[in-house]
Design a protein around this motif. Structure first.
Motif, mmCIF file in Angstrom:
data_model
loop_
_atom_site.group_PDB
_atom_site.id
_atom_site.type_symbol
_atom_site.label_atom_id
_atom_site.label_comp_id
_atom_site.label_asym_id
_atom_site.label_seq_id
_atom_site.Cartn_x
_atom_site.Cartn_y
_atom_site.Cartn_z
ATOM 1 N N HIS A 150 15.451 -3.852 3.803
ATOM 2 C CA HIS A 150 14.337 -2.951 3.527
ATOM 3 C C HIS A 150 13.875 -2.332 4.842
ATOM 4 C CE1 HIS A 150 13.402 -5.627 -0.183
ATOM 5 N NE2 HIS A 150 14.257 -4.669 -0.491
ATOM 6 N N ALA A 151 13.701 -1.035 4.843
ATOM 7 C CA ALA A 151 13.350 -0.322 6.071
ATOM 8 C C ALA A 151 11.872 -0.520 6.409
ATOM 9 C CB ALA A 151 13.659 1.163 5.928
ATOM 10 N N PRO A 152 11.560 -1.236 7.485
ATOM 11 C CA PRO A 152 10.155 -1.409 7.876
ATOM 12 C C PRO A 152 9.471 -0.082 8.185
ATOM 13 C CG PRO A 152 11.553 -2.989 9.029
ATOM 14 C CD PRO A 152 12.471 -1.988 8.371
ATOM 15 N N GLU A 153 10.259 0.916 8.563
ATOM 16 C CA GLU A 153 9.702 2.229 8.907
ATOM 17 C C GLU A 153 9.001 2.884 7.719
ATOM 18 O OE1 GLU A 153 12.660 0.938 11.726
ATOM 19 O OE2 GLU A 153 12.804 1.217 9.557
ATOM 20 N N GLN A 154 9.254 2.389 6.503
ATOM 21 C CA GLN A 154 8.627 2.966 5.309
ATOM 22 C C GLN A 154 7.327 2.259 4.928
ATOM 23 O OE1 GLN A 154 9.847 5.761 3.981
ATOM 24 N NE2 GLN A 154 11.442 5.672 5.557
ATOM 25 N N LEU A 155 6.994 1.185 5.632
ATOM 26 C CA LEU A 155 5.787 0.438 5.278
ATOM 27 C C LEU A 155 4.524 1.294 5.324
ATOM 28 C CD1 LEU A 155 6.154 -3.087 6.923
ATOM 29 C CD2 LEU A 155 5.521 -2.625 4.541
ATOM 30 N N ARG A 157 4.216 4.398 4.715
ATOM 31 C CA ARG A 157 4.161 5.254 3.522
ATOM 32 C C ARG A 157 3.672 4.465 2.314
ATOM 33 N NH1 ARG A 157 9.553 8.452 2.492
ATOM 34 N NH2 ARG A 157 8.173 9.409 0.949
ATOM 35 N N LEU A 158 4.098 3.209 2.199
ATOM 36 C CA LEU A 158 3.631 2.381 1.092
ATOM 37 C C LEU A 158 2.122 2.152 1.209
ATOM 38 C CD1 LEU A 158 6.723 1.899 0.762
ATOM 39 C CD2 LEU A 158 6.187 -0.470 0.187
ATOM 40 N N ARG A 159 1.664 1.842 2.421
ATOM 41 C CA ARG A 159 0.233 1.606 2.628
ATOM 42 C C ARG A 159 -0.567 2.867 2.340
ATOM 43 N NH1 ARG A 159 -3.543 0.282 6.962
ATOM 44 N NH2 ARG A 159 -2.917 2.210 7.989
ATOM 45 N N GLU A 160 -0.059 4.014 2.788
ATOM 46 C CA GLU A 160 -0.776 5.268 2.564
ATOM 47 C C GLU A 160 -0.872 5.596 1.074
ATOM 48 O OE1 GLU A 160 1.436 7.983 4.958
ATOM 49 O OE2 GLU A 160 0.199 7.648 6.757
ATOM 50 N N ALA A 161 0.159 5.251 0.316
ATOM 51 C CA ALA A 161 0.120 5.495 -1.133
ATOM 52 C C ALA A 161 -0.956 4.637 -1.794
ATOM 53 C CB ALA A 161 1.483 5.214 -1.755
ATOM 54 N N ILE A 162 -1.107 3.394 -1.318
ATOM 55 C CA ILE A 162 -2.149 2.519 -1.864
ATOM 56 C C ILE A 162 -3.529 3.056 -1.505
ATOM 57 C CG2 ILE A 162 -3.205 0.240 -1.747
ATOM 58 C CD1 ILE A 162 -0.655 0.159 -3.313
ATOM 59 N N THR A 163 -3.739 3.404 -0.246
ATOM 60 C CA THR A 163 -5.046 3.925 0.163
ATOM 61 C C THR A 163 -5.322 5.281 -0.482
ATOM 62 O OG1 THR A 163 -4.067 4.898 2.164
ATOM 63 C CG2 THR A 163 -5.014 2.687 2.353
ATOM 64 N N GLY A 164 -4.250 5.959 -0.928
ATOM 65 C CA GLY A 164 -4.415 7.229 -1.623
ATOM 66 C C GLY A 164 -4.733 7.084 -3.095
ATOM 67 N N GLY A 165 -4.763 5.845 -3.597
ATOM 68 C CA GLY A 165 -5.175 5.627 -4.984
ATOM 69 C C GLY A 165 -4.206 4.855 -5.848
ATOM 70 N N ALA A 166 -2.973 4.611 -5.382
ATOM 71 C CA ALA A 166 -2.009 3.869 -6.189
ATOM 72 C C ALA A 166 -2.390 2.393 -6.252
ATOM 73 C CB ALA A 166 -0.608 4.016 -5.604
ATOM 74 N N ASP A 167 -2.048 1.743 -7.345
ATOM 75 C CA ASP A 167 -2.304 0.311 -7.488
ATOM 76 C C ASP A 167 -1.136 -0.518 -6.976
ATOM 77 O OD1 ASP A 167 -4.831 0.568 -8.646
ATOM 78 O OD2 ASP A 167 -3.973 0.848 -10.640
ATOM 79 N N VAL A 168 0.089 -0.070 -7.256
ATOM 80 C CA VAL A 168 1.309 -0.738 -6.810
ATOM 81 C C VAL A 168 2.290 0.339 -6.349
ATOM 82 C CG1 VAL A 168 3.200 -2.298 -7.419
ATOM 83 C CG2 VAL A 168 0.984 -2.530 -8.556
ATOM 84 N N VAL A 169 2.959 0.091 -5.227
ATOM 85 C CA VAL A 169 3.960 1.026 -4.727
ATOM 86 C C VAL A 169 5.266 0.264 -4.532
ATOM 87 C CG1 VAL A 169 4.567 2.709 -2.951
ATOM 88 C CG2 VAL A 169 2.165 2.307 -3.519
ATOM 89 N N ILE A 170 6.353 0.841 -5.017
ATOM 90 C CA ILE A 170 7.665 0.206 -4.917
ATOM 91 C C ILE A 170 8.542 0.997 -3.960
ATOM 92 C CG2 ILE A 170 9.768 -0.417 -6.178
ATOM 93 C CD1 ILE A 170 8.038 -0.734 -8.679
ATOM 94 N N GLY A 171 9.112 0.308 -2.987
ATOM 95 C CA GLY A 171 10.108 0.920 -2.119
ATOM 96 C C GLY A 171 11.426 0.974 -2.869
ATOM 97 N N SER A 172 11.732 2.112 -3.462
ATOM 98 C CA SER A 172 12.845 2.218 -4.401
ATOM 99 C C SER A 172 14.134 2.678 -3.742
ATOM 100 C CB SER A 172 12.481 3.193 -5.526
ATOM 101 O OG SER A 172 13.575 3.373 -6.409
ATOM 102 N N ARG A 173 15.240 2.079 -4.186
ATOM 103 C CA ARG A 173 16.568 2.490 -3.735
ATOM 104 C C ARG A 173 17.136 3.599 -4.600
ATOM 105 N NH1 ARG A 173 17.930 -3.767 -4.412
ATOM 106 N NH2 ARG A 173 16.521 -3.260 -6.131
ATOM 107 N N TYR A 174 16.558 3.782 -5.784
ATOM 108 C CA TYR A 174 17.198 4.628 -6.779
ATOM 109 C C TYR A 174 16.365 5.856 -7.154
ATOM 110 C CZ TYR A 174 19.856 0.325 -7.028
ATOM 111 O OH TYR A 174 20.599 -0.787 -6.695
ATOM 112 N N VAL A 175 15.706 6.419 -6.168
ATOM 113 C CA VAL A 175 15.024 7.703 -6.333
ATOM 114 C C VAL A 175 15.574 8.662 -5.292
ATOM 115 C CG1 VAL A 175 12.909 6.683 -7.266
ATOM 116 C CG2 VAL A 175 13.146 6.992 -4.796
ATOM 117 N N THR A 176 15.203 9.922 -5.399
ATOM 118 C CA THR A 176 15.659 10.906 -4.420
ATOM 119 C C THR A 176 15.254 10.483 -3.018
ATOM 120 O OG1 THR A 176 15.448 12.678 -6.053
ATOM 121 C CG2 THR A 176 15.567 13.316 -3.735
ATOM 122 N N GLY A 177 16.228 10.376 -2.140
ATOM 123 C CA GLY A 177 15.972 9.931 -0.780
ATOM 124 C C GLY A 177 16.192 8.444 -0.576
ATOM 125 N N GLY A 178 16.304 7.687 -1.671
ATOM 126 C CA GLY A 178 16.558 6.254 -1.567
ATOM 127 C C GLY A 178 17.986 5.983 -1.115
#
Length: 245
Positions: A150-155, A157-178
């Motif tokens: 798992h790329a630590p460099e994406q952490l 982005r996960l934190r920013e998504a939570i502070t932006g209002g998300a309840d759970v954020v998944i670091g996905s391998r199977y989306v665009t850019g994964g």
């Protein structure tokens, strides 16, 4: 497949009990809940007086990750220094726990190590980490693999998504850019099949429901029952995702 079929039946039970307010745990699961809760409590006692510096905690469950743990921790702090790290080691045979202890001496306020006596798998390690994190009142709690997958460099982005209002954020391998790197075709095939089957069987639209790279808003973890979680590995990740939906 049998494990996922059991999880499908359990998901139905959870959904029905949520609607009715009923206690869905069997007697066996109640016994398991007490056992897991006690293990998490015992492990958390090791770090009871540890201060919290950041508002985000990253849990790194480890078993025989001596070759990777320093690299992963270094990459986390190179990309995102406003974070506390909890390494949860399950009696690694290759000295991972000792390496983690030495690293924590260089940053005792933000890098913590939990040595678990039990070795009940990835699910138990993450539960122990989540329990400790909730006790320290972190706003965001994440967990990721310690093998470099798992790329630590994406952490951030996960934190920013939570502070932006998300309840759970998944670091996905199977989306665009994964991206999936350094996996054998067998491991990749198992992962894709498990995700496809899970989506169809459980009726969810999440593309990477088995991902072990997740961040949670504190309030979500406080509301969901993650004790007991009666599964491990892929199924543990699926069950935790279901409970957070």
């Amino acid at each position: 497949v049998r494990s996922l079929q059991r999880l499908t039946r359990r998901a139905s039970s959870i959904a029905e009990s949520t609607a009715s307010g009923a206690d869905w745990m069997s007697a066996a699961n109640r016994d398991s809940a007490h056992a897991v809760s006690d293990l998490a409590k015992d492990a958390s006692e090791q770090l009871r007086n540890t201060p919290r510096v950041a508002d985000t905690l990253v849990i790194l469950p480890t078993y025989n990750e001596a070759e990777n743990i320093e690299m992963v921790v270094g990459r986390i702090y190179d990309s995102f220094d406003d974070v506390d790290i909890l390494i949860v080691d399950d009696r690694s045979q290759d000295g991972t726990g000792g390496i983690a202890d030495k690293m924590s001496l260089t940053n005792p306020d933000q890098l913590h190590v939990m040595h678990r006596i039990s070795r009940d798998g990835l699910g138990g390690a993450i539960i122990a980490g989540l329990s400790w994190g909730l006790g320290r009142e972190y706003s965001v709690i994440a967990h990721m693999d310690a093998d470099g997958g798992h790329a630590p460099e994406q952490l951030l982005r996960l934190r920013e998504a939570i502070t932006g209002g998300a309840d759970v954020v998944i670091g996905s391998r199977y989306v665009t850019g994964g991206v999936v790197r350094n996996w054998s075709w067998r491991r990749l095939t198992i992962s894709r099949v498990a995700n496809t089957y899970s989506r169809l069987a459980l009726g969810v639209k999440i593309r990477d429901v088995t991902s072990g790279y997740k961040a949670y808003r504190r309030e979500v973890l406080e509301k969901i029952e993650f004790l007991p979680v009666g599964t491990n590995g892929y199924s543990f990740q699926i069950e935790m995702t279901l409970r957070a939906l």
